[in-house]
Write an enzyme that holds these catalytic residues in place. Sequence first.
Site, PDB file in Angstrom:
ATOM      1  N   GLY A  77      38.861  31.919  29.622  1.00 45.97           N
ATOM      2  CA  GLY A  77      39.920  31.980  30.617  1.00 45.97           C
ATOM      3  C   GLY A  77      40.913  30.834  30.523  1.00 45.97           C
ATOM      4  N   ASN A 128      40.816  27.962  43.603  1.00 43.58           N
ATOM      5  CA  ASN A 128      40.715  28.445  42.225  1.00 43.58           C
ATOM      6  C   ASN A 128      39.412  27.928  41.608  1.00 43.58           C
ATOM      7  OD1 ASN A 128      43.395  27.555  43.240  1.00 43.58           O
ATOM      8  ND2 ASN A 128      44.090  28.916  41.642  1.00 43.58           N
ATOM      9  N   GLY A 188      30.571  31.485  35.520  1.00 42.68           N
ATOM     10  CA  GLY A 188      30.985  31.879  36.863  1.00 42.68           C
ATOM     11  C   GLY A 188      30.093  32.909  37.520  1.00 42.68           C
ATOM     12  N   PHE A 202      37.895  27.264  38.287  1.00 44.57           N
ATOM     13  CA  PHE A 202      37.328  26.743  37.037  1.00 44.57           C
ATOM     14  C   PHE A 202      36.772  25.324  37.136  1.00 44.57           C
ATOM     15  CE2 PHE A 202      41.879  25.918  35.456  1.00 44.57           C
ATOM     16  CZ  PHE A 202      41.783  24.536  35.368  1.00 44.57           C
ATOM     17  N   GLU A 231      31.733  34.358  20.198  1.00 41.33           N
ATOM     18  CA  GLU A 231      32.888  34.700  21.043  1.00 41.33           C
ATOM     19  C   GLU A 231      33.491  36.021  20.582  1.00 41.33           C
ATOM     20  OE1 GLU A 231      34.668  33.600  23.843  1.00 41.33           O
ATOM     21  OE2 GLU A 231      35.760  35.427  23.317  1.00 41.33           O
ATOM     22  N   GLU A 284      48.446  29.951  46.863  1.00 43.54           N
ATOM     23  CA  GLU A 284      49.228  29.148  45.927  1.00 43.54           C
ATOM     24  C   GLU A 284      50.631  29.728  45.850  1.00 43.54           C
ATOM     25  OE1 GLU A 284      46.441  29.952  42.517  1.00 43.54           O
ATOM     26  OE2 GLU A 284      48.296  30.563  41.531  1.00 43.54           O
ATOM     27  N   GLY A 287      31.890  27.492  31.111  1.00 39.83           N
ATOM     28  CA  GLY A 287      30.449  27.275  31.095  1.00 39.83           C
ATOM     29  C   GLY A 287      29.918  27.087  29.683  1.00 39.83           C
ATOM     30  N   ASN A 293      44.896  31.165  31.871  1.00 37.69           N
ATOM     31  CA  ASN A 293      44.983  30.892  33.307  1.00 37.69           C
ATOM     32  C   ASN A 293      46.133  29.949  33.658  1.00 37.69           C
ATOM     33  OD1 ASN A 293      44.030  28.193  33.134  1.00 37.69           O
ATOM     34  ND2 ASN A 293      41.908  28.857  33.296  1.00 37.69           N
ATOM     35  N   HIS A 349      39.823  36.063  39.498  1.00 40.93           N
ATOM     36  CA  HIS A 349      38.726  35.128  39.758  1.00 40.93           C
ATOM     37  C   HIS A 349      37.392  35.840  39.971  1.00 40.93           C
ATOM     38  CE1 HIS A 349      41.943  32.212  41.654  1.00 40.93           C
ATOM     39  NE2 HIS A 349      42.063  32.295  40.342  1.00 40.93           N
TER      40      HIS A 349
HETATM   41  P1  FDA Z   1      35.316  32.735  30.836  1.00 43.68           P
HETATM   42  O1  FDA Z   1      35.806  34.074  31.244  1.00 43.68           O
HETATM   43  O2  FDA Z   1      36.274  31.615  30.826  1.00 43.68           O
HETATM   44  O3  FDA Z   1      34.694  32.815  29.359  1.00 43.68           O
HETATM   45  C1  FDA Z   1      33.852  33.853  28.965  1.00 43.68           C
HETATM   46  C2  FDA Z   1      34.037  34.109  27.460  1.00 43.68           C
HETATM   47  O4  FDA Z   1      32.992  34.954  26.990  1.00 43.68           O
HETATM   48  C3  FDA Z   1      35.347  34.817  27.130  1.00 43.68           C
HETATM   49  O5  FDA Z   1      36.030  34.106  26.120  1.00 43.68           O
HETATM   50  C4  FDA Z   1      34.894  36.187  26.635  1.00 43.68           C
HETATM   51  O6  FDA Z   1      35.751  36.751  25.646  1.00 43.68           O
HETATM   52  C5  FDA Z   1      33.510  35.908  26.091  1.00 43.68           C
HETATM   53  N1  FDA Z   1      32.620  37.072  26.097  1.00 43.68           N
HETATM   54  C6  FDA Z   1      32.445  37.982  27.088  1.00 43.68           C
HETATM   55  N2  FDA Z   1      31.501  38.865  26.745  1.00 43.68           N
HETATM   56  C7  FDA Z   1      31.058  38.514  25.512  1.00 43.68           C
HETATM   57  C8  FDA Z   1      30.077  39.064  24.618  1.00 43.68           C
HETATM   58  N3  FDA Z   1      29.343  40.144  24.952  1.00 43.68           N
HETATM   59  N4  FDA Z   1      29.907  38.470  23.411  1.00 43.68           N
HETATM   60  C9  FDA Z   1      30.644  37.370  23.064  1.00 43.68           C
HETATM   61  N5  FDA Z   1      31.576  36.816  23.879  1.00 43.68           N
HETATM   62  C10 FDA Z   1      31.767  37.387  25.088  1.00 43.68           C
HETATM   63  N6  FDA Z   1      41.093  29.478  37.619  1.00 43.68           N
HETATM   64  C11 FDA Z   1      41.468  28.276  38.105  1.00 43.68           C
HETATM   65  O7  FDA Z   1      40.607  27.483  38.486  1.00 43.68           O
HETATM   66  N7  FDA Z   1      42.795  27.935  38.175  1.00 43.68           N
HETATM   67  C12 FDA Z   1      43.787  28.797  37.781  1.00 43.68           C
HETATM   68  O8  FDA Z   1      44.984  28.446  37.843  1.00 43.68           O
HETATM   69  C13 FDA Z   1      43.399  30.082  37.294  1.00 43.68           C
HETATM   70  N8  FDA Z   1      44.335  31.006  36.934  1.00 43.68           N
HETATM   71  C14 FDA Z   1      43.944  32.187  36.338  1.00 43.68           C
HETATM   72  C15 FDA Z   1      44.909  33.076  35.863  1.00 43.68           C
HETATM   73  C16 FDA Z   1      44.520  34.219  35.184  1.00 43.68           C
HETATM   74  C17 FDA Z   1      45.556  35.187  34.675  1.00 43.68           C
HETATM   75  C18 FDA Z   1      43.140  34.490  34.959  1.00 43.68           C
HETATM   76  C19 FDA Z   1      42.685  35.709  34.217  1.00 43.68           C
HETATM   77  C20 FDA Z   1      42.191  33.611  35.453  1.00 43.68           C
HETATM   78  C21 FDA Z   1      42.573  32.466  36.142  1.00 43.68           C
HETATM   79  N9  FDA Z   1      41.632  31.571  36.616  1.00 43.68           N
HETATM   80  C22 FDA Z   1      42.029  30.379  37.177  1.00 43.68           C
HETATM   81  C23 FDA Z   1      40.185  31.865  36.539  1.00 43.68           C
HETATM   82  C24 FDA Z   1      39.447  31.109  35.429  1.00 43.68           C
HETATM   83  O9  FDA Z   1      40.121  31.211  34.203  1.00 43.68           O
HETATM   84  C25 FDA Z   1      38.019  31.680  35.321  1.00 43.68           C
HETATM   85  O10 FDA Z   1      37.390  31.512  36.568  1.00 43.68           O
HETATM   86  C26 FDA Z   1      37.189  30.990  34.246  1.00 43.68           C
HETATM   87  O11 FDA Z   1      37.798  31.135  32.978  1.00 43.68           O
HETATM   88  C27 FDA Z   1      35.779  31.542  34.196  1.00 43.68           C
HETATM   89  O12 FDA Z   1      35.007  30.695  33.355  1.00 43.68           O
HETATM   90  P2  FDA Z   1      33.646  31.202  32.724  1.00 43.68           P
HETATM   91  O13 FDA Z   1      33.093  30.087  31.919  1.00 43.68           O
HETATM   92  O14 FDA Z   1      32.803  31.811  33.784  1.00 43.68           O
HETATM   93  O15 FDA Z   1      34.048  32.434  31.739  1.00 43.68           O
END
Ligand code: FDA
Length: 496
Positions: free
Chosen positions: A109, A475, A465, A477, A35, A352, A16, A113, A437
């Site tokens: 993520g 999934n 998300g 993203f 970040e 999957e 996002g 991921n 997720h």
């Molecule tokens: P996302 O979590 O990506 O980004 C948020 C960021 O904000 C992070 O970098 C975090 O550190 C930062 N942050 C948080 N709080 C903060 C603060 N207070 N100040 C500053 N920074 C802050 N999905 C998919 O579609 N296919 C797949 O194969 C997979 N596989 C998978 C494996 C594993 C191990 C995980 C953990 C996740 C997946 N996913 C996935 C899920 C996917 O990665 C996830 O849904 C997205 O990254 C979410 O995107 P967002 O933009 O919502 O937040």
Amino acid sequence: ADAAVVPALVIGTGYGGSVAALRLAQAGVDVHMVEMGMAWDTPGADGKVFANTTNPDQRSFWLRTRTKQPLSNFLGFPIDRAVPRYTGVLDAEDFAGITVYQGRGVGGGSLVNGGMAVMPRRELFGEVLPTVNPDEMYGNYYPRANSELGAGLVDPDWFDTTEAYQYARVGRKHAQRSGFPHVFVPTVYDWDYMEQEAAGTVPKSALAGEILYGNNHGKKSLQKTYLAKVRATGRVTISPLHRVVSVAPASGGYAVTMEQLNTTGDVVATKQVTAAKVFFAAGSVGTSKLLVRLKATGALPNLNGEVGKGWGDNGNVMCGRANHLWDPTGRLQSSIPTLGIDNWAAGGAFAEVAPLPTGIETYASFYLSITKTPNRAQFTWNAAAGKVELSWQTAWKQVSINAAKSIFDRINAKEGTIYRTDLFGAYKIWGDHLTYHPLGGAVLGKATDNHGRLHGHPGLYVIDGSLIPGTTVVNPFVTITALAERNIERIIATDL
Ligand code: FDA
């Protein structure tokens, strides 16, 4: 505190946040991205940026002194080990009833991921985002997201012959023999690169078991896609190792307070900037935790009562099956899954076929199922403890287990096989303690309007998300990215 004023500040650098920053910058707006994780642009002592799944080290986990691997056991034995406390790339964030895995660092993520880039089937989109017009998503924003993310399909001929997907072919065969539909799912891995890995002509990443703690080659994380374009605009600054702790109204917009961290997680400085507009893109958990605390403690008093609600785990549940000796799944397993079993219509599960990249023959088929579940949790502020809590209960996973069983009980019966009991504990079949997720907590059309504008505080937006009310049926993203593309287009057109 310095006196900088920025037109737009983005909290978080995941899907996002990266979409928001790119489109704002392209529209001529200067953006500051904040970040909490590291930049992940510098190799460690071993010459690699990221650690391997088979050998986790300090780079692997976010501020833990012991690893917390999603598969905690092997042959029944615990495999977690001590590591130095460090701002590593994978956060296993513990709430009372669930551990939520998330990426930490520039790219969110996308750093950790599996790279599976899956769109929900269109007839199911109403279960995902009931207030969004599917025509605009499938006609416009999903194609835009897939193209920017670089999603692509495996060459089916290569899939059919490579040792690295034997595990997926076994999974496909078992699905077929029990009459389940199966699909190839696109991924953001560079398939040409993977074929070269198999040919031995380039350094290995997917074929060396790299995934949960980062991929050193091949995977098109956001660093290689949206964030590369973000940097090319010249309008965006990114501050890694800075954690936003407060956002509150101030003259000219909002005062954003952030803590600078060192790599052991200590706060080394506190800074404040004023931003005209603030985009919450800290992920479902990060954004929800901030908003719930800021509302409860009076920093953002006008947020509505929907903040913190509608959180779900996308029905994640894991399991393994023990194959017969004539069905080996292979010593070499690509860490990038690319095959799905679709039993959503009949049993509420999309599974999957996942790798177990241990480097040895395990005779195991391993699956991450995404399931239909009605359970939704809420984030609340615990003033006495000074922290945000989540009401999720482990027992709520039973619905998901039952849905997964709609696939695997039938396959086991057909094949004469049983579940593995050694991957999540001693004699424990289901990985029901976690999600990869997290979704929801600031739901579109409830905590925000239908384009992510937070109710009660003009100039504050949610664009990650947390907008999605608990499930994407596959999934997530691609859906998070496409929704962000839709929302930022409207916001740029009408609010700037
Ligand atoms: P996302 O979590 O990506 O980004 C948020 C960021 O904000 C992070 O970098 C975090 O550190 C930062 N942050 C948080 N709080 C903060 C603060 N207070 N100040 C500053 N920074 C802050 N999905 C998919 O579609 N296919 C797949 O194969 C997979 N596989 C998978 C494996 C594993 C191990 C995980 C953990 C996740 C997946 N996913 C996935 C899920 C996917 O990665 C996830 O849904 C997205 O990254 C979410 O995107 P967002 O933009 O919502 O937040």
